[in-house]
Design a protein around this motif. Structure first.
Motif, PDB file in Angstrom:
ATOM      1  N   THR A 136      29.404 -22.756  19.139  1.00 55.80           N
ATOM      2  CA  THR A 136      29.958 -22.129  17.936  1.00 55.80           C
ATOM      3  C   THR A 136      30.701 -23.162  17.102  1.00 55.80           C
ATOM      4  O   THR A 136      30.510 -23.256  15.881  1.00 55.80           O
ATOM      5  N   GLU A 137      31.541 -23.951  17.748  1.00 60.45           N
ATOM      6  CA  GLU A 137      32.293 -24.981  17.031  1.00 60.45           C
ATOM      7  C   GLU A 137      31.368 -26.082  16.508  1.00 60.45           C
ATOM      8  O   GLU A 137      31.614 -26.652  15.442  1.00 60.45           O
ATOM      9  N   LEU A 138      30.302 -26.371  17.240  1.00 65.07           N
ATOM     10  CA  LEU A 138      29.334 -27.371  16.790  1.00 65.07           C
ATOM     11  C   LEU A 138      28.699 -26.924  15.472  1.00 65.07           C
ATOM     12  O   LEU A 138      28.572 -27.707  14.527  1.00 65.07           O
ATOM     13  N   GLY A 139      28.297 -25.663  15.412  1.00 64.30           N
ATOM     14  CA  GLY A 139      27.720 -25.134  14.189  1.00 64.30           C
ATOM     15  C   GLY A 139      28.705 -25.134  13.042  1.00 64.30           C
ATOM     16  O   GLY A 139      28.352 -25.465  11.896  1.00 64.30           O
ATOM     17  N   LYS A 140      29.943 -24.784  13.327  1.00 62.32           N
ATOM     18  CA  LYS A 140      30.979 -24.807  12.284  1.00 62.32           C
ATOM     19  C   LYS A 140      31.181 -26.221  11.753  1.00 62.32           C
ATOM     20  O   LYS A 140      31.365 -26.419  10.543  1.00 62.32           O
ATOM     21  N   LYS A 178      26.668 -20.601   9.709  1.00 62.12           N
ATOM     22  CA  LYS A 178      26.546 -19.570   8.686  1.00 62.12           C
ATOM     23  C   LYS A 178      27.909 -19.009   8.293  1.00 62.12           C
ATOM     24  O   LYS A 178      28.165 -18.738   7.111  1.00 62.12           O
ATOM     25  N   SER A 179      28.809 -18.864   9.268  1.00 60.99           N
ATOM     26  CA  SER A 179      30.138 -18.314   8.969  1.00 60.99           C
ATOM     27  C   SER A 179      30.909 -19.205   8.011  1.00 60.99           C
ATOM     28  O   SER A 179      31.618 -18.722   7.125  1.00 60.99           O
ATOM     29  N   VAL A 180      30.774 -20.519   8.157  1.00 61.58           N
ATOM     30  CA  VAL A 180      31.454 -21.461   7.265  1.00 61.58           C
ATOM     31  C   VAL A 180      30.852 -21.410   5.866  1.00 61.58           C
ATOM     32  O   VAL A 180      31.578 -21.354   4.859  1.00 61.58           O
ATOM     33  N   LEU A 265      24.627 -35.154  11.424  1.00 62.66           N
ATOM     34  CA  LEU A 265      24.164 -34.562  12.673  1.00 62.66           C
ATOM     35  C   LEU A 265      25.397 -34.099  13.446  1.00 62.66           C
ATOM     36  O   LEU A 265      26.406 -34.804  13.489  1.00 62.66           O
ATOM     37  N   ALA A 266      25.300 -32.929  14.035  1.00 59.21           N
ATOM     38  CA  ALA A 266      26.364 -32.474  14.932  1.00 59.21           C
ATOM     39  C   ALA A 266      25.872 -32.738  16.354  1.00 59.21           C
ATOM     40  O   ALA A 266      24.917 -32.121  16.811  1.00 59.21           O
ATOM     41  N   SER A 267      26.509 -33.685  17.019  1.00 54.82           N
ATOM     42  CA  SER A 267      26.046 -34.087  18.354  1.00 54.82           C
ATOM     43  C   SER A 267      26.785 -33.320  19.447  1.00 54.82           C
ATOM     44  O   SER A 267      28.018 -33.388  19.523  1.00 54.82           O
TER      45      SER A 267
END
Length: 346
Positions: A136-140, A178-180, A265-267
């Protein structure tokens, strides 16, 4: 006087208190890491981390096994072989967790310690330790990188891709991203997520179709390892430029960041997962208590500011090991700082 010697001999042979008894310091160990596929970067990274942990601990015979492509039933077979042949401990990463309820319970019945890596262990099993980042935090984090590049009053379409529809960890990344976007750029219309395929060829074909079907979108964002690679190649082939972002430090994806085709990129820092999982299994067999819960190994945003540093880190297995050394030592020295209840894994 002879009885104590007899008991000690049985204990040394692993015939008392089951095979889960602790081994002496630096005793030879047979362990395994079973993972989803040998052909994609995330899983290769975890395997590199596991190898480094076995090397650092010393005297560990580590067997690495994975299908050459995502194949749940074949991975189940590999896991069942591992719990027979690597009885000191097995780390498991899978993209098909529902297939592993019975095999994981077989491991428990045999007294083989198992740690879940990257994917939360399925309900109905006795696996009590999961090593993974917060998706979740990675996506944010990827969402935050995206909104930095878009004016507050922006309008237009953003297309989302999901490499493996139905896989919880990827959906968590998408939900976070998506939330961000919806909170900070409400004028944008988010489309999808659409199936973008996990294997390189299908991923490129599906993204190519999505870009053609949504030609006016300002951005195309994925959460899998191949998405950035495909989106960069589409820009090169067509000459069209758009905002593209994704996850995982695949070598081609890193080059796409370096070349300006991908903004970030979110690693999930998969190497750390493999290292920590194997090291905890080894330490457990050599006398330390096995932690319980969700061990959050953390994540990292890769962008223009740090791309040279990360590309240098990812050069080879030795460069990875050297770059992660301080972080692995820090995490292993402070378990409580990284552990949360398993039910909170996101």
């Amino acid at each position: 006087m002879r009885a104590p010697r007899y008991v000690a001999a049985l204990a040394a042979a692993g015939l008392l208190a089951g095979c889960g008894a602790a081994s002496s310091p630096n005793a030879p160990l047979k362990m395994a890491f079973v993972y989803a596929t040998s052909t994609q970067n995330p899983f290769q990274e975890m395997a590199f981390g596991a190898k480094a942990a076995a090397s650092d601990a010393g005297n560990v015979d580590l067997a690495l096994s994975a299908p050459s492509g995502v194949d749940g039933p074949q991975e189940v077979s590999l896991f069942q072989s591992a719990i027979r042949n690597s009885k000191d401990g097995v780390a498991l990463e899978t993209l098909t967790p529902d297939l592993f309820v019975r095999p994981l319970n077989q491991a428990a019945d045999l007294g083989v310690p198992v740690v879940a890596v990257d994917t939360v262990p399925p309900a109905g099993t006795k696996v009590e330790l999961y090593i993974g980042n917060s998706n979740t935090e990675l996506g944010k984090a990827l969402g935050e990188e995206f909104v930095k590049r878009v004016p507050e009053n922006a309008t237009g379409e953003v297309v989302l891709g999901n490499a493996i529809p139905g896989l919880t960890l990827l959906q968590q990344r998408l939900d976070g991203m998506k939330s961000v976007i919806q909170a900070k750029r409400p004028g944008l219309k988010v489309l999808g997520p659409f199936d973008s395929g996990s294997e390189p060829t299908s991923n490129f074909t599906k993204w190519n179709d999505l870009v053609k079907a949504n030609p006016n979108a300002i951005a195309y964002l994925g959460v899998g390892a191949q998405d950035a690679v495909s989106l960069a190649l589409i820009q090169k082939n067509t000459g069209r430029r758009f905002l593209a972002g994704s996850c995982d430090p695949d070598a081609a994806a890193l080059q796409a960041v370096k070349d300006g085709y991908v903004f970030a990129l979110a690693s999930p820092e998969h190497w750390l997962k493999g290292y920590v999982a194997l090291r905890l299994l080894i330490d457990h067999k050599r006398g330390k208590q096995m932690p319980k819960g969700w061990w959050n190994t953390g994540s990292l945003v890769v962008n223009a500011a740090n791309i040279d540093q990360i590309m240098a880190r990812q050069k080879d297995e030795d460069s990875r090991k050297a770059a992660f050394k301080a972080e692995t030592e820090k995490q292993l020295a402070s378990p409580d700082a990284h552990l949360r209840p398993l039910s909170e894994a996101n």
